[in-house]
Scaffold this motif. Structure first.
Motif, short mmCIF file in Angstrom:
data_model
loop_
_atom_site.label_atom_id
_atom_site.label_comp_id
_atom_site.label_asym_id
_atom_site.label_seq_id
_atom_site.Cartn_x
_atom_site.Cartn_y
_atom_site.Cartn_z
N ARG A 1 -10.11 4.28 12.51
CA ARG A 1 -10.42 3.95 11.04
C ARG A 1 -9.67 2.36 11.07
N ASN B 1 0.97 -1.24 0.02
CA ASN B 1 0.05 0.00 -0.10
C ASN B 1 0.87 1.23 -0.05
N LEU C 1 -2.51 7.12 4.10
CA LEU C 1 -3.82 6.88 4.71
C LEU C 1 -4.31 7.91 5.75
N ILE D 1 -5.33 -3.91 0.06
CA ILE D 1 -5.83 -3.22 0.99
C ILE D 1 -7.07 -2.83 0.86
N SER D 2 -8.04 -3.01 1.84
CA SER D 2 -9.19 -2.34 1.69
C SER D 2 -9.99 -1.80 3.04
N GLN D 3 -10.37 -0.48 3.03
CA GLN D 3 -10.90 0.06 4.21
C GLN D 3 -12.27 -0.73 4.68
N TRP E 1 -8.35 -1.22 8.02
CA TRP E 1 -8.28 -1.55 6.88
C TRP E 1 -8.04 -2.99 7.01
#
Length: 139
Positions: free
Chosen positions: A117, A85, A89, A132-134, A119
């Motif tokens: 937050r 990534n 962020l 990578i995905s939130q 991920w």
């Protein structure tokens, strides 16, 4: 280092008895905050996280959330570091990121400890399976 910070706090108490107590205390508190900040920075920006694969680590930039997959091996031609990534962020915030392993050998959770937050992080030697995905908060 911790002893220095404690000594500074003790000094605040002694200086509070002086005539210009408020001014001196404010100055000393500024110095203490600076030392605490120095101690925090002494941990460094980067942190290595082992995976369940003995040859693979994840290198995390704890300020931006950027991650590299690091492969080491006895033969140097098989060693590499590749971005997992590269997106910052932090969104301009003062963030502190940390990785948490899951039961899945290839999966970690990335947490921004400053605002919560998260991920889902997937590492792999195959680019198709590296992402990578939130994780969105349920409403």
């Amino acid at each position: 280092m911790l002893k220095r910070v404690l000594m500074l706090f003790l000094s605040v108490g002694l200086w509070a008895c002086a005539p210009d107590a408020q001014e001196k205390t404010a100055s000393l508190m500024s110095s203490v905050e600076s030392k605490v900040s120095e101690l925090s920075d002494s941990e460094g920006i980067y942190r290595l996280y082992p995976t369940k694969n003995i040859y693979t680590f994840l290198k995390l930039n704890t300020r931006t959330g950027q991650i590299h997959q690091v492969q080491w091996f006895r033969e140097s031609e098989k060693e590499f570091s590749m971005p997992l990534n590269m997106k910052d962020l932090s969104s301009g915030r003062h963030s502190k990121f940390e990785l948490y392993p899951t039961q899945n050998i290839y999966t970690f959770l990335l947490l921004d400890k400053s605002d919560g937050r998260m991920w889902h992080v997937q590492w792999s030697t195959d680019a198709e399976y590296r992402w990578i995905s939130q994780i969105k908060e349920a409403e």
